[in-house]
Design a protein around this motif. Structure first.
Motif, PDB file in Angstrom:
ATOM      1  N   GLU A 120       0.897  -1.177   0.081  1.00 11.25           N
ATOM      2  CA  GLU A 120      -0.300  -0.027   0.099  1.00 11.25           C
ATOM      3  C   GLU A 120       0.951   1.210  -0.139  1.00 11.25           C
ATOM      4  OE1 GLU A 120      -2.495  -0.430   3.442  1.00 11.25           O
ATOM      5  OE2 GLU A 120      -4.103  -1.579   2.566  1.00 11.25           O
ATOM      6  N   VAL A 144       2.852   9.088   5.429  1.00 12.94           N
ATOM      7  CA  VAL A 144       1.913   8.611   4.168  1.00 12.94           C
ATOM      8  C   VAL A 144       0.824   7.652   5.240  1.00 12.94           C
ATOM      9  CG1 VAL A 144       1.891   6.897   2.327  1.00 12.94           C
ATOM     10  CG2 VAL A 144       3.643   8.359   2.739  1.00 12.94           C
ATOM     11  N   PRO A 149      -1.045  11.646   1.055  1.00 11.80           N
ATOM     12  CA  PRO A 149      -0.619  11.007  -0.055  1.00 11.80           C
ATOM     13  C   PRO A 149       0.853  10.829  -0.932  1.00 11.80           C
ATOM     14  CG  PRO A 149      -1.994  12.833  -0.926  1.00 11.80           C
ATOM     15  CD  PRO A 149      -1.810  12.964   0.656  1.00 11.80           C
ATOM     16  N   ALA A 150       1.149  11.817  -0.515  1.00 18.75           N
ATOM     17  CA  ALA A 150       2.780  11.855  -1.075  1.00 18.75           C
ATOM     18  C   ALA A 150       3.847  12.861   0.032  1.00 18.75           C
ATOM     19  CB  ALA A 150       2.815  12.482  -2.344  1.00 18.75           C
ATOM     20  N   PHE A 193       4.940   7.453  -1.037  1.00 20.73           N
ATOM     21  CA  PHE A 193       3.611   7.723  -1.592  1.00 20.73           C
ATOM     22  C   PHE A 193       2.454   6.591  -1.217  1.00 20.73           C
ATOM     23  CE2 PHE A 193       7.043   9.297  -4.185  1.00 20.73           C
ATOM     24  CZ  PHE A 193       6.916  10.304  -4.437  1.00 20.73           C
ATOM     25  N   GLU A 194       1.198   6.939  -1.491  1.00 19.62           N
ATOM     26  CA  GLU A 194       0.345   5.823  -1.464  1.00 19.62           C
ATOM     27  C   GLU A 194       0.503   5.372  -2.807  1.00 19.62           C
ATOM     28  OE1 GLU A 194      -3.494   7.704  -1.380  1.00 19.62           O
ATOM     29  OE2 GLU A 194      -3.579   8.210   0.674  1.00 19.62           O
ATOM     30  N   LEU A 197      -1.353   5.884  -6.164  1.00 16.78           N
ATOM     31  CA  LEU A 197      -1.065   7.276  -6.528  1.00 16.78           C
ATOM     32  C   LEU A 197       0.073   7.632  -7.500  1.00 16.78           C
ATOM     33  CD1 LEU A 197      -1.619  10.529  -6.684  1.00 16.78           C
ATOM     34  CD2 LEU A 197      -0.711  10.693  -4.556  1.00 16.78           C
ATOM     35  N   ARG A 224      -2.375  16.776  -7.058  1.00 19.75           N
ATOM     36  CA  ARG A 224      -2.642  16.206  -5.728  1.00 19.75           C
ATOM     37  C   ARG A 224      -1.377  16.661  -4.823  1.00 19.75           C
ATOM     38  NH1 ARG A 224      -5.219  11.295  -5.727  1.00 19.75           N
ATOM     39  NH2 ARG A 224      -4.978  11.417  -3.650  1.00 19.75           N
TER      40      ARG A 224
END
Length: 260
Positions: A120, A144, A149-150, A193-194, A197, A224
């Motif tokens: 993930e 995260v 997300p980043a 990161f996710e 994404l 994003r």
């Protein structure tokens, strides 16, 4: 990302899925001069790539490290890593080697392609940053998992920066502006990161040319958010011969102090 259990649920909380790290190491690093590719240059008698892999493995949440090697040298890199096993840290990270591409962006994309489905969170780390502390890696992962997300580690700039009108012929370059230094950060790795994404960002990135040198930049192009966490002065990138001398000094101090 894993959802927390609701109040009153007496089932054991699920363990977070493993974090994976992609280390693009297919470049030649010409600024260090002739010789072996930059990632394979010796630092304290050990290739920088080995130091970088060990730095990622020391982070408590990293369970998989994907090294993206020069296309013609993946087997040699596998043998190199086998000859320098990971130190015992109380947990084990698997290390996989895959052939890389022409650009850094190609190599990261190839590394992402081999990740197991359950991953993930993905970090991308420069092989030329061999001395990043585990605490910095853990901080990126934690951010995260907390919902960013980043995430990029970064340090404040100490030098004044000038914006210029570039000249390619060696003539003096006119200054066009002086950005406010307090608003600027020097970005490091690992960047976190996710997984979905980052995969989306690479799929939408430029297909030709040099591509991106910074994975967070691809995420920014999607609109994003990217957030910064504190980096570390020892996570510098070994690019020039002077950087290699500094890295040797840091490693010597660590070995004397901590038996690193």
């Amino acid at each position: 990302m894993s959802e927390p259990l609701s109040d009153g649920d007496d089932r054991p909380a699920p363990r977070p899925a493993r974090t994976a790290v992609v280390i693009p190491a297919a470049g030649r690093g010409v600024r260090l001069g002739p010789g072996a590719p930059k990632a394979l240059r010796a630092l304290g008698g050990t290739p920088m790539l080995v130091h970088a892999v060990r730095a990622m493995a020391r982070a408590r949440d990293v369970g998989l490290i994907v090294v993206v090697a020069p296309p013609e040298g993946a087997t040699d890199v596998r043998h190199l890593l086998d000859a320098h096993p990971l130190p015992s840290t109380g947990h084990t990270a698997d290390v996989v080697v895959v052939p890389g591409g022409v650009t850094r962006q190609d190599s990261v994309r190839l590394g992402l392609a081999v990740l197991p489905e359950e991953i993930e969170v993905v970090l991308v780390h420069d092989a030329a940053r061999p001395l990043v502390p585990a605490e910095t890696v853990d901080a990126v992962i934690a951010a995260v998992r907390a919902g960013a997300p980043a995430v990029v580690p970064a340090v404040p700039l100490t030098d004044t920066v000038k914006q210029v009108d570039p000249r390619g012929d060696g003539t003096p370059e006119p200054v066009t502006g002086t950005p406010e230094r307090a608003l600027l950060r020097a970005v490091q790795t690992p960047q976190g990161f996710e997984r979905a994404l980052l995969t989306e960002a690479h799929a939408a990135g430029p297909a030709e040319g040099e591509g991106a040198t910074d994975d967070a930049g691809l995420v920014e192009r999607l609109g994003r958010p990217v957030v910064v966490v504190p980096g570390h002065e020892e996570a510098f990138k070994v690019t020039r011969p002077l950087d290699l001398l500094l890295a040797e000094a840091v490693l010597t101090r660590r070995r004397a102090k901590d038996g690193f």
